[in-house]
Design a protein around this motif. Structure first.
Motif: not given
Length: 399
Positions: A6-14, A36-37, A223-225, A327-330
């Protein structure tokens, strides 16, 4: 792992991630906040879930009722997360993330030990035999539960001692200094040293650093969020123990070159092992090579095995510490092939280059040792042939 998806999907859509001001995949933009929720309810609730899982498995090891241990661990952890400065007695949900992981580990172990102390000495409320077992067990747990909860409440509420903040303050210098080039190489060296003598280095040593790695992943994800670029995230060794840089570099340098050398070898036994171990090796399941070739207790291959992995992890750290690689975030499953592990865990396709570099480093280190190893096998085979020929010559003379 689900939270990481879900974090990767957030990155792709944010549109807030990166500098373009536009999402990478436009149709995901309306869902970015909702993604992100889900990340918050999974990765950021890590300690809360561990408060159930750790006492469960610890109680199982001690041959205790696992459900009782899990409920005890969860309730004790919640007591320690009470906001001492809030008259309403609110709970600090920030402690549910990886920041509360060390407190969760401590409270789980101590809570189960206290419960075991009471049970071993029969310090419980005993009911009549006619009382149903479920009711009797509930009353039997009253004294140990009351003792543990009261101790936790006194420490957190009466003494106003915030163990989460205190432990994080104490451990912060250690955690911060641990994310270093020398730590990456040291952890790799010890793991490979254990593997080389036949012991499971990942389970015995690397797993000890899982709490650090999870905290670093959580910090990078946060930090990414908040809009930090994936190239400027604070922790390079994020995911240490489960995924991350070590998984990205070590086996591509320490095992993959051997797979290649065995497959192209003229010796049938090597080709057989190489083709057999190829599929598992791609997914970093290395036991067929370590114990089948073997590398373990092999004086010719132990040294390049340790050197290649250790050096490649150091090179990988230096590469990822630059702003060229993300860097790794997932958290990605440990068995993910390294050429996919990097892009999935960092969102940066360029990280697929690091396993290639590691493979090249490993190949350079292995080649001279592999040549000597082959020569030693040839010498052994020649000696066996000579011994067999001598035995055949002696038998007719004796007859």
């Amino acid at each position: 792992m689900i939270g990481s998806i879900f974090l990767i999907l957030y990155v792709l859509g944010s549109p807030d991630v990166g500098t373009s001001g536009k999402p990478l995949i436009g149709f995901l933009a309306p869902w970015a906040t909702k993604f992100s929720w889900m990340n918050s309810l999974t990765m950021n609730m890590m300690s809360l879930y561990c408060a159930v899982a750790i006492p469960y498995h610890y109680g199982q090891k001690k041959k205790m009722n696992t459900l009782t241990c899990s409920l005890l661990g969860l309730a004790t952890f919640l007591i320690f997360t009470i906001n001492g400065y809030d008259e309403a007695g609110g709970i600090l949900v920030t402690a549910f993330s990886a920041t509360g992981l060390f407190v969760c580990i401590i409270t789980s172990i101590i809570g189960v030990q206290i419960l075991r102390f009471f049970l071993d000495r029969n310090i419980t409320i005993k009911m009549l035999d006619s009382v149903p077992p479920n009711v009797g067990n509930a009353f039997g747990a009253l004294l140990p539960f009351a003792t543990i909860f009261s101790l936790a409440w006194i420490i957190r509420t009466i003494m106003n001692f915030d163990m989460v903040s205190w432990l994080n303050t104490i451990l912060e210098p250690i955690i911060t200094s641990s994310d270093s080039l020398w730590m990456a190489m040291f952890v790799t060296f010890v793991c490979l040293l254990l593997w080389s003598v036949g012991l499971h280095g990942d389970n015995m040593f690397l797993a000890l650093f899982t709490p650090f790695g999870l905290m670093w992943v959580d910090q990078n994800a946060s930090a990414l969020a908040d809009g930090v670029s994936k190239y400027d995230l604070p922790n390079i060794l994020a995911g240490l123990g489960n995924t991350g840089l070590i998984r990205l570099t070590v086996w591509t340098a320490a095992v993959w070159p051997l797979l290649f050398l065995m497959i192209i070898s003229k010796k049938k036994q090597f080709r057989t092992i190489g083709f057999t171990a190829l599929a598992p090796g791609i997914f970093t399941i290395v036991e067929p090579v370590i114990y089948g070739l073997p590398i373990a207790l092999n004086p010719y291959l132990m040294i390049p095995f340790i050197l290649s992995g250790t050096i490649s992890s150091g090179i990988g750290y230096l590469l990822m510490s630059t702003s060229f690689f993300g860097k790794f975030y997932a958290v990605v499953p440990w068995a993910t092939p390294p050429f996919l592990l990097g892009p999935l865990g960092t969102g940066d396709v360029k990280t697929a280059l690091i396993p290639i570099i590691s493979f090249a480093v490993g190949m350079v280190i292995y080649l001279p040792f592999w040549k000597v190893y082959n020569q030693s096998i040839d010498a052994e085979e020649q000696q066996k042939l000579e011994e067999a020929s001598a035995a055949e010559m002696i038998q007719p003379n004796e007859a």
